[in-house]
Structures are given as C-alpha cells and as structure tokens.
Motif scaffolding. Structure first.
Motif, short mmCIF file in Angstrom:
data_model
loop_
_atom_site.label_atom_id
_atom_site.label_comp_id
_atom_site.label_asym_id
_atom_site.label_seq_id
_atom_site.Cartn_x
_atom_site.Cartn_y
_atom_site.Cartn_z
N SER A 114 -5.47 0.82 -5.83
CA SER A 114 -5.21 -0.62 -5.81
C SER A 114 -3.73 -0.84 -5.50
N TYR A 123 -5.23 -5.42 -2.58
CA TYR A 123 -6.21 -6.44 -2.95
C TYR A 123 -5.48 -7.78 -3.02
N ASP A 124 -6.23 -8.81 -3.29
CA ASP A 124 -5.70 -10.17 -3.31
C ASP A 124 -4.98 -10.42 -4.64
N ASN A 131 0.83 -7.91 -0.57
CA ASN A 131 -0.56 -7.46 -0.72
C ASN A 131 -1.32 -7.65 0.59
N ASP A 141 -9.48 -8.86 1.51
CA ASP A 141 -9.35 -8.10 0.27
C ASP A 141 -10.31 -6.91 0.33
N LEU A 143 -10.59 -4.29 -1.50
CA LEU A 143 -11.18 -3.87 -2.79
C LEU A 143 -12.35 -4.77 -3.15
N GLY A 144 -12.17 -6.08 -2.89
CA GLY A 144 -13.25 -7.04 -3.18
C GLY A 144 -14.49 -6.71 -2.34
N LEU A 204 -7.13 -7.24 -11.56
CA LEU A 204 -8.13 -6.23 -11.18
C LEU A 204 -9.33 -6.23 -12.13
N TYR A 208 -13.19 -8.97 -10.11
CA TYR A 208 -14.23 -8.20 -9.40
C TYR A 208 -15.45 -7.83 -10.24
#
Ligand code: FHN
Length: 444
Positions: A114, A123-124, A131, A141, A143-144, A204, A208
């Motif tokens: 991350s 990620y956002d 970022n 994003d 990771l999203g 984080l 999510y």
C-alpha cells in the motif's frame, strides 16, 4: 514478578529514563475472529507478495539488486523522484486477471504494497496527494480494484505498509537509510508522522471492507524511535479485530502482533543475517521469498529460481508450520512478468496434485532435515522426501504409531521398519519424484 517488572518499566518511562517503544500492544487479547483468522491463515499456507509502486518504472535502472530501493540507492532527490508518479500509467493492469492467476497458482491470499519506503501510496489516500489516484495519469485506486476482485474470487487481501518513509516531511529525525537523499526533511514532528501513518492505516482498514491484515516493514530504520506500536496496533485491532498484524522487524513478535515473518530464510535459518531471533510458538509463521533476486520489478534480473527450488522451499516452510509468501514485482504497465506467471502456474500444477499434503496441515512430527520435511493433518502424516538418492531413509526422532504407509503418487505400499531411534523407509529409486516424493502415513 512479571507485574512488578512491567510496573518498574512504566515508572522508568514516565520518569523519562526509558522510552517504551518496543513493547507493542500490552495486554492484547486476540478476538475470537482474530484467532479464527490465524487458523485460516495457517490452513491456507500460500500467498502472493506484490511489490508494486512508481519505482517499477525505473526497473532498477539497469543494475542488479536495485528495485524498490532505487530512490535510496541512487540518491534521487525528493523533488526529482516526485516526477515519477507523472509517468505511472499501468493501463494493462487487470485485477480480474491478477486474481485468477493467483487462484490458478494455488495461492489463497495476496499481500500488496500500500506504501513502500518511498512514501508513495498505491491507493486513494485523503491525507496526502502523493498517491496513485491524485498524482498519476492512471488515476485509479489499484488496491480498491484488486480488493473488489479478491472478494469476487474468494482471495484474501493483506496490505504491506512501510513505516519507514523517505518522502514525508515529518519522518524526522531521519533514520539510518536515505541519509544522502537531497531534499529530505531537515526538521519535523515525529508525533505528526505517526498520526499520518495511523490515518493512512485507518483509511486502509475502512475503505475496502474486511482485509486479511497489515504487514509492516521498516521499523529497523529507526530501532530506537518511539514507534507507539501500542497505539497503532490497538487502532488496527479496534477497526478490524480480525485483521492479522505482523511486522518485519526481525525480532520475536511483540504483543499485538498476530503472526511472525521470516524474510528470504526458512524459520530458524539466518542466511540473510537478520533472522536470528528464534521461532515463535505463539503465533503463525510466514516466510517470504523472491522469484529472482528482486522484490520490485528489475528489468535485468534474470536470476530466476527454479520451480523445483521454490516448491521445495514452500514444502520445507510447511514443515516448520510456516506459510510461503512468494513475491512478484509487476511491470510498470500493470502486467505480471511472464516468467513469473510461468513459475506460478507450474507450482500451481504441483499443488493441484499434492495440495492435500500442504493445505490444512501443520508442522509434522519431525522438523525439516537435509532430506526433506514432514507435515501433518489429523491422523495423516506426510513425509516429503526432497533430496535423497533412494534406498533406505532413516528418520530419527519419528514417534507416532503407523497403520499404513503409501506413496502419495501411486498409492503403492511403502516398506517401513521401526527402530529405536525412529523409522526407516525403503524408497526404491523408481518411485522417486523430481520435486517431492510424498509418503503418506496413516496413524493408528
Ligand atoms: O526494505 C524492504 C524490502 O524492500 C522488501 O520490502 C522486503 C520484503 O520483506 N523487506 C525490507 C527489507 O527487510
């Protein structure tokens, strides 16, 4: 006695004689959900480690041994490194493809960066524009997107989060790395840095849905700093009591940590020079390993480990009761290196056939030896013969009583003799498998 000791430490800390910075989350009692997830973790054994960030664009700069550390190794000034996000446009990134590859590989979870030591959030994040959503032309994003796909395909997602940060102005005093990077902070408020880190962690843990856990790294940059682990770990366990916390500090786990990791070494081995702390018997274990010599993408590193070597390392890790977290450094276009995909598919095929002897097991009755390792599930013991010329194999220290013994691959019987020291197996040469000759023992 313990109580008095803790009281004395607290007194010294308040009196300013000592900074309590390494004791973790004192009094931590893992939730039922956390304990359940620890079992899940140990049952599922095998995950994909992903080191991906703006550093991938540089591909190590044409040098072996450099990837995600390029900012430090080449002393790229902060202002110049900040240009990298402007070139990061991984248009080929396809979360569905990544996750189905992971599934085919027989992996059950992904641990992805991350934020690495360069401080760039993949990620956002709302607390910094540094970022992937705000600072890159890609603007998505990742990771999203990955989490959504993981949920769809039944894969757990963990986040690797670097405590060390070469970019943030409040990471001050700076630690033992990145001292020569021009433009690093000359002053700063450490408490604000910890607050910043905790806010990113809260993001984080709230943006999510349920995540597998947090994989910390980088405390070793400032071993004497007050990392306020207690605050950070309590926050994580409050926001997601089931999330597993681990930290790559190369020490025995502190309270509040739910698993222990070993970097590029089997538990108990210390070829890297920093895994010299012993093996915890309190929390699950995990070993992480690279497929070549790099964590992040390195364009010239062709030093790939063979499928046999990696599979055998996974088996030996399982013999210690440890998970295997195998790394890939995706390319800047968002694709996984094809050589890595091939390796993952081949290990996946081995697991498809032999997974019973790995998934759901714990360490077996004899710890790993030169010749191989043992795993166990209920009344089944799996003897993994990894390096043996055939003939008789003496397993000293083996005790459980055996009802049947068979070769896993063709179900034929294995001759077993009980001795004072343990057992002797007869392994005809023609029964040996190239990667792992598995012998299944059913116990009485
Ligand atoms: O510095 C990091 C490194 O870049 C990588 O993330 C590995 C993974 O275990 N850990 C650190 C070195 O100990």
């Amino acid at each position: 006695m313990k109580h008095h000791f803790a009281k004395a430490l607290t007194f010294l800390a308040f009196a300013g004689f000592l900074t309590i910075n390494v004791l973790g989350q004192e009094g931590y009692v893992p939730s039922a959900e956390n304990l359940e997830n620890r079992e899940w973790f140990q049952d599922n054994k095998y995950g994909l480690f992903v080191h991906w960030g703006v550093y991938s664009i540089m591909g190590g700069g044409g040098e072996q041994g450099i990837a995600e550390w390029i900012m430090e190794r080449k002393n790229i000034p902060v202002a110049q490194y900040e240009k990298l996000p402007g070139f990061f446009n991984p248009v080929e990134f396809d979360a569905a493809e990544w996750v189905s590859m992971v599934k085919k590989a027989g992996m059950k979870y992904i641990t992805i960066t991350s934020k690495h030591h360069d401080g760039f959030a993949m990620y956002d994040s709302k607390v910094s524009d540094y970022n992937i959503v705000d600072a890159t032309p890609y603007g998505k994003d990742v990771l999203g997107l990955l989490k959504k796909e993981c949920d769809k395909q039944g894969i757990k997602l963990f986040f690797y989060h670097s405590q060390l940060d070469w970019h943030h102005p409040d990471y001050y005093p700076i630690g033992r790395t990145g001292k020569e990077i021009e433009g690093r902070t000359q002053s700063g408020d450490w408490d604000s840095y910890i607050e910043y880190m905790n806010t990113q962690l809260s993001e984080l843990l709230t943006q999510y849905g349920d995540i597998g856990g947090i994989w910390f790294d980088g405390m070793w940059d400032k071993p004497d700093a007050d990392w306020k682990l207690s605050e950070t770990y309590a926050l994580i366990h409050k926001l997601q009591p089931g999330a597993l916390v681990g930290s790559n500090h190369h020490k025995m786990p502190y309270p509040g940590e739910d698993f222990m990791m070993f970097e590029r070494d089997l538990p108990g081995e210390n070829s890297m020079g920093f895994n010299n702390t012993g093996i915890s018997d309190q929390v699950p274990l995990e070993m992480c390993e690279t497929m070549n010599g790099s964590w992040g993408f390195n364009i010239i590193d062709q030093n790939y480990k063979s499928v046999k070597k990696l599979t055998q390392t996974m088996v030996r890790a399982a013999g210690y009761g440890a998970n295997f977290l195998l790394n890939t450094g995706p390319m800047p276009n968002g694709m996984i290196q094809p050589e890595n995909v091939d390796t993952l598919m081949a290990i996946g095929q081995w697991l498809e056939r032999h997974g019973e002897s790995i998934y759901g097991t714990r360490k077996g009755p004899v710890i790993p030896q030169e010749w191989g390792a043992t795993t166990q599930k209920g009344n089944m013991v799996y003897i993994h013969v990894l390096d043996h010329p055939g003939g008789t194999l003496e397993i000293a220290g083996y005790k459980p009583k055996i009802k049947t013994a068979q070769f896993f691959d063709d179900g034929s019987d294995v001759e077993v003799k009980k001795t004072k020291e343990g057992i002797i197996l007869t392994l005809p040469k023609e029964k040996l498998q190239d990667i792992d000759t598995v012998v299944v023992l059913e116990l009485k």
